[in-house]
Design an enzyme around this catalytic site. Structure first.
Site: not given
Ligand code: GLA
Length: 383
Positions: A130, A187
């Site tokens: 990430d 997301d």
């Molecule tokens: C980010 C990513 C998500 C998930 C969260 C976890 O928002 O884009 O897919 O992995 O972190 O905290």
């Protein structure tokens, strides 16, 4: 050090984040691996069981190593990986290129080589990496390059799934970092608007994904129906028609197919959709060409996606993003088949698995609001 890993098709698997959020455990991962096999998902091609954020303790140990949360993962990660491997599956884990993960657990910044070695020792096969909390003086591009080298140095074949949310024109440089997939959007949410927005935002990025490095349009929400512990994802749910359209879009656009609903509670409609072999074959097509978009006559909110497949077939998807039913119509001259060429297209319906025979000049299909259809087509001489 060298590894032999070359990614030849979008990865397929399951990820804990959409439904289970921080409520993850050894038991959840084992029962998910069991369900992946028992429900025919493994046979259909799903192989990675991926633990997302919130799996570790909040601090590293005295030697600087990450430590699995002893309550959530009392047997440790190696034991869990052995179990998952015993099922013929692979285990994925999550970290972040910054000092913390997005949920505030330790990130891998300045620990890249140490963490990669630890993941390799545990038997990890996939790393979702990430982009939160990285120092402003360093581009995340540099940090993805670092983790790629660290994984290579570990000597284990570990898929690097970059999660950079489509920032900084990621599609233009990510392939050169060695990452195998790249998240290209913010997301996903369990809503039609989110599915629609993600799909539309990636239509002009089709040329950037293919064998070696695929565009990850995020974890599937199909089968969630608004359930799940993640307050950011679970915001209402979709109809089965919308989940079908979601799955066909991700398949056509070569996104990794990473399931986000609970596998143990999955209903038969979801299982049938997610294991549809005709659709999966389009997603996994080895030639790995992106699709292109055609307008359809009649409805401004509907469109057609066409993709060249290995062996000469075409995948043709019809999509209605409108809020009312629409007739979608494809004239073959729009995809390069002029009248008088002496060829038509035979149509195989990927959802019903029916052969519809030779179509000469055009093909039309009425679709419900937010509906879709996918066909595998072949050139055939018209007698
Ligand atoms: C980010 C990513 C998500 C998930 C969260 C976890 O928002 O884009 O897919 O992995 O972190 O905290």
């Amino acid at each position: 050090m060298r590894t032999d890993f070359v990614l030849k098709a979008p990865p397929m698997g399951w990820n804990s984040w959409n439904t289970f959020y921080d409520q993850i455990s050894d038991e959840l991962i084992r029962s998910t691996a069991d369900a992946m096999v028992e429900k025919g998902l493994a046979e259909a091609g799903y192989e990675y069981v991926i633990i997302d954020d919130c799996w570790s303790q909040k601090t590293r140990d005295g030697e600087g190593n990450l430590v699995p949360d002893p309550v959530k993962f009392p047997h440790g990660m190696k034991d869990l990986a052995d179990y998952v491997h015993g099922k013929g599956l692979k285990l994925g884990i999550y970290s972040c290129c910054g000092v913390h993960t997005c949920a505030g657990y330790p990130g891998s910044f300045e620990h890249e080589f140490q963490d990669a070695r630890l993941f390799a020792d545990w038997g990890i096969d996939y790393l979702k990496y990430d982009n939160c909390f990285h120092p402003s003086t360093l581009a995340s591009e540099t940090l993805y390059r670092r983790m790629n080298l660290a994984l290579r140095a570990s000597g284990r074949d570990i898929l690097l799934a970059a999660c950079q949310w489509g920032r900084d024109e990621v599609h233009s440089w990510i392939r050169s970092t060695g990452a195998h997939t790249f998240r290209s959007t913010i997301d996903i949410q369990d809503s039609w608007r989110s599915i629609e927005q993600i799909a539309l935002s990636q239509l002009d990025k089709q040329a950037f994904a293919g064998p070696g490095c695929y565009n990850d349009m995020d974890i599937l929400v199909a089968g969630m129906y608004g359930k799940g512990l993640n307050p950011e994802t679970s915001i209402g749910g979709c109809s089965d028609t919308e989940y079908q359209t979601h799955f066909l879009l991700w398949a056509m656009m070569q996104s990794p197919l990473i399931i986000g609903c609970s596998l143990t509670d999955m209903n038969e409609t979801t299982r049938t959709l997610l294991t549809n072999r005709d659709v999966i074959a389009v997603n996994q097509d080895p030639e790995g060409r992106g699709c292109h978009k055609l307008s359809t006559y009649g409805s401004p909110d509907a469109f057609i996606l066409v993709r060249q497949l290995a062996g000469g077939d075409l995948a043709i998807g019809f999509f209605n993003f409108g809020d009312a039913p629409a007739l979608t119509e494809l004239h073959f001259w729009d995809l390069g088949l002029p009248l008088g060429a002496g060829f038509g297209l035979s149509f195989h319906d990927c959802m019903t698995h029916e052969d519809l025979g030779l179509q000469r000049e055009s093909f039309s299909r009425r679709l419900p609001a937010h509906g879709s259809a996918l066909y595998r087509c072949r050139l055939e001489a018209v007698r």
